[in-house]
Design an enzyme around this catalytic site. Structure first.
Site, short mmCIF file in Angstrom:
data_model
loop_
_atom_site.label_atom_id
_atom_site.label_comp_id
_atom_site.label_asym_id
_atom_site.label_seq_id
_atom_site.Cartn_x
_atom_site.Cartn_y
_atom_site.Cartn_z
N GLY A 94 24.89 -28.28 -36.45
CA GLY A 94 25.56 -27.91 -37.75
C GLY A 94 25.14 -28.66 -38.82
O GLY A 94 24.42 -29.50 -38.66
N HIS B 124 10.23 9.19 -38.46
CA HIS B 124 9.81 8.86 -37.17
C HIS B 124 8.31 8.59 -37.00
O HIS B 124 7.57 9.11 -37.95
CB HIS B 124 9.91 10.38 -36.39
P1 NAD Z 1 25.24 -23.69 -35.90
O1 NAD Z 1 26.65 -23.90 -36.17
O2 NAD Z 1 24.43 -22.35 -35.46
O3 NAD Z 1 24.97 -24.28 -34.17
C1 NAD Z 1 25.40 -25.34 -33.74
C2 NAD Z 1 25.57 -25.32 -32.28
O4 NAD Z 1 25.96 -26.65 -31.62
C3 NAD Z 1 26.81 -24.52 -31.82
O5 NAD Z 1 26.45 -23.89 -31.06
C4 NAD Z 1 28.06 -25.50 -31.17
O6 NAD Z 1 28.75 -25.01 -30.32
C5 NAD Z 1 26.87 -26.50 -30.68
N1 NAD Z 1 27.37 -28.03 -30.55
C6 NAD Z 1 28.32 -28.86 -31.63
N2 NAD Z 1 28.60 -29.76 -31.06
C7 NAD Z 1 27.77 -30.26 -29.93
C8 NAD Z 1 27.60 -31.23 -29.12
N3 NAD Z 1 28.10 -32.55 -29.34
N4 NAD Z 1 26.93 -31.07 -27.98
C9 NAD Z 1 26.31 -29.66 -27.82
N5 NAD Z 1 26.47 -28.53 -28.59
C10 NAD Z 1 27.35 -29.00 -29.43
O7 NAD Z 1 24.31 -24.84 -36.66
P2 NAD Z 1 22.77 -25.06 -36.65
O8 NAD Z 1 21.95 -24.38 -35.56
O9 NAD Z 1 22.65 -26.53 -36.86
O10 NAD Z 1 22.54 -24.52 -37.97
C11 NAD Z 1 23.13 -24.81 -39.27
C12 NAD Z 1 23.42 -23.76 -40.22
O11 NAD Z 1 22.16 -23.39 -40.74
C13 NAD Z 1 23.69 -22.31 -39.51
O12 NAD Z 1 25.41 -22.50 -39.41
C14 NAD Z 1 23.31 -21.54 -40.55
O13 NAD Z 1 24.37 -21.20 -41.50
C15 NAD Z 1 22.07 -21.92 -41.07
N6 NAD Z 1 20.88 -21.51 -40.45
C16 NAD Z 1 20.80 -20.10 -40.55
C17 NAD Z 1 19.64 -19.50 -40.02
C18 NAD Z 1 19.48 -17.78 -40.01
O14 NAD Z 1 20.15 -17.24 -40.94
N7 NAD Z 1 18.70 -17.28 -39.13
C19 NAD Z 1 18.76 -20.06 -39.38
C20 NAD Z 1 18.95 -21.57 -39.20
C21 NAD Z 1 19.98 -22.17 -39.75
#
Ligand code: NAD
Ligand code: FAD
Length: 464
Positions: free
Chosen positions: A271, A443
């Site tokens: 995150g 289409h």
């Molecule tokens: P995310 O919130 O998408 O995913 C984080 C994941 O890590 C979650 O599934 C969570 O359950 C897991 N997690 C948390 N703590 C953990 C631990 N100690 N051990 C194992 N798993 C754990 O966050 P991200 O992938 O870092 O992305 C950050 C933000 O960047 C996203 O919320 C999004 O807003 C943005 N982003 C968007 C896109 C897109 O729009 N396509 C792409 C990349 C990033």
């Protein structure tokens, strides 16, 4: 340096900040943008754009390798190779072209750009340490757009083998073995890309399924594809510590079992958090919401004429949200009546297959108290999907049972990110099932599945 005074000062030149500045200047407001790094922020420099470039390059290489192994399309290749330094150079070229575009858009709009770290002294004054000295700026309105930063794991700071997405977007070679902590957006987008580039990839996810922000019907396809690609996904598993001797990541399963996962790179994607340090937040009297700056539906903070937009205001941390907020704030400052009242905040996950979601999922619609109709149309029944050799997935429509107003649109499949604009438009225009069913869809396109899903919901599907 002589102090500057202006009407609008935007702190942070990411997509939220630079769009806000351009719009404010377009509306005749005297505007200054302060940025400590390259213009374009996270999205352009170390986020959306470089990640999508890498995902595309990885897909092309993967295809070439698949052709080498034999293809039903009759195409064959021999021993495809990848020069990762060239790939990274291509990606960097896109970033610098777009960054140059942002510079010239700001210049043409007459925004004054001040390079350096800005520190707010109060709700009207900012001091910027520039290369050539200290610049004081006073403004009637201050827009905070300082974005977000990667969250490290406790006791495992970034450095050495432990990397964030920023480093993972600029590896000099293809790591042999990557362990990714976090099966969310970044972990799965980059994990899939590196697997296609040839790395061994393991994803460690604490929750019971990947991409917990999307519903399971959508994520199931992504999970199955990860398995086919050979990405190992460990669910209900937490990273506990780093074993530096390996290096290796120590993990703990939900049943208490511990295991060491050796890796040359450990990519932590658990995150992002609002960037609150270093800009003088402590000098202001802002109400906070969790770890983010609290805003109302006009992006006003608790201080008069201090606004906040984008990732610094918390989830969802998406480029298009930051941009929409930035435009709106500029228009409100210029005297227009605006509020952030979007029906939908569409989101796309650029995994393989891609996921797009706009509006309410079936569960969210039910939880909101609606009686609903839900219908899906599979890509296996769509000619265009077949001709693209990409018929895994479906389009789903969620509508009110009484008046047929569409509440949500989702899809999973190759290339479905491009359906997001139509989905969002339908929701913002308040379309009902009949509107979609009576709109001619070209289409052969993947978009025909949207009309077909509406027909199924109305009880007279044609091709289902
Ligand atoms: P995310 O919130 O998408 O995913 C984080 C994941 O890590 C979650 O599934 C969570 O359950 C897991 N997690 C948390 N703590 C953990 C631990 N100690 N051990 C194992 N798993 C754990 O966050 P991200 O992938 O870092 O992305 C950050 C933000 O960047 C996203 O919320 C999004 O807003 C943005 N982003 C968007 C896109 C897109 O729009 N396509 C792409 C990349 C990033
Ligand atoms: P940012 O882009 O973070 O910009 C903030 C700017 O403020 C930075 O340039 C920073 O240098 C500057 N700044 C901070 N403090 C100061 C200061 N004191 N003085 C001067 N300047 C300062 N979103 C999507 O919608 N789609 C995607 O596909 C997508 N992919 C992503 C992939 C990755 C790997 C990552 C990390 C993120 C991705 N995101 C994606 C999220 C997206 O990048 C952010 O939501 C977006 O950049 C937020 O914009 P922002 O303007 O709020 O902040």
């Amino acid at each position: 340096m002589d102090p500057i005074s202006c009407t609008v000062l935007v702190l942070g030149g990411g997509p939220g900040g630079y769009v806000c500045a351009i719009r404010a200047a377009q509306l005749g407001l005297d505007t200054v943008l302060v940025e400590s790094g390259p213009l374009g922020g996270t999205c352009l420099n170390v986020g959306c754009i470089p990640s999508k470039a890498l995902i595309h390059a990885a897909e092309e290489f993967h295809l070439a390798r698949r052709f080498a192994a034999g293809s039903p399309l009759g195409i064959s290749t021999a021993d495809p190779r990848i020069d990762v330094r060239k790939t990274m150079g291509w990606k960097d070229g896109i970033v610098s072209r777009l960054r140059g575009g942002v510079y010239s858009l700001l210049r043409r709009a007459n925004v004054k750009v001040v390079g350096g770290t800005g520190v707010l002294r109060d709700g009207k004054t900012c001091v910027v340490s520039t290369d050539v000295g200290r610049q004081e700026i006073t403004a009637e309105h201050i827009v905070i757009a300082t974005g977000s930063e990667s969250v490290p794991l406790p006791g495992m700071p970034f450095g050495g083998p432990v990397v964030s997405s920023t480093e993972a977007l600029a590896f000099e070679g293809i790591p042999t073995r990557i362990v990714i902590v976090g099966g969310g957006y970044i972990g799965l987008e980059l994990g899939t890309a590196y697997r296609k580039l040839g790395s061994e990839v393991t994803v460690v996810e604490a929750a019971e399924r990947i991409l917990p922000q999307y519903d399971a019907e959508l994520t199931r396809r992504v999970m199955a594809r990860l398995g086919k690609l050979g990405v190992e996904v460990l669910l209900n598993t937490r990273a506990t510590s780093l074993d530096r001797s390996g290096p290796a990541l120590r993990i703990e399963r939900s049943d208490g079992r511990e295991q060491l996962l050796p890796a040359d790179r450990i990519l932590v994607t658990v995150g992002r958090r609002p960037r609150l340090a270093g800009f003088g937040l402590e000098e202001l009297d802002l109400r906070m919401n969790g770890g983010a700056i609290e805003i109302d539906d006009q992006c006003r903070t608790s201080m008069r004429n201090v606004w906040a937009i984008g990732d610094v205001t918390g989830e969802p941390m998406l480029e298009h949200r930051a941009v929409a907020q930035g435009e709106m704030v500029a228009e409100i400052i210029a005297g227009e009546k605006r509020s952030f009242d979007k029906v939908a905040m569409p989101a796309v996950c650029f995994t393989d297959p891609e996921i797009v979601s706009a509006g309410l999922s079936p569960d969210e619609a039910r939880a909101a108290g609606y009686q609903i109709k839900v219908a899906s149309f599979p890509f296996t029944a769509n000619g265009r999907a077949m001709t693209l050799a990409a018929d895994d997935g479906f389009v789903r429509i969620v509508a009110r049972a009484d008046n047929h107003v569409v509440l949500g649109l989702q899809a999973v499949g190759q290339g479905v990110s491009e359906l997001s604009a139509g989905f969002a438009l339908a929701l913002e225009m308040g379309a009902c099932l009949e509107d979609i069913a009576e709109t001619i869809h070209v289409h052969p396109t993947l978009g025909e599945c949207l009309r077909e899903a509406a027909l199924v919901a109305l009880g007279h599907g044609l091709h289902a």
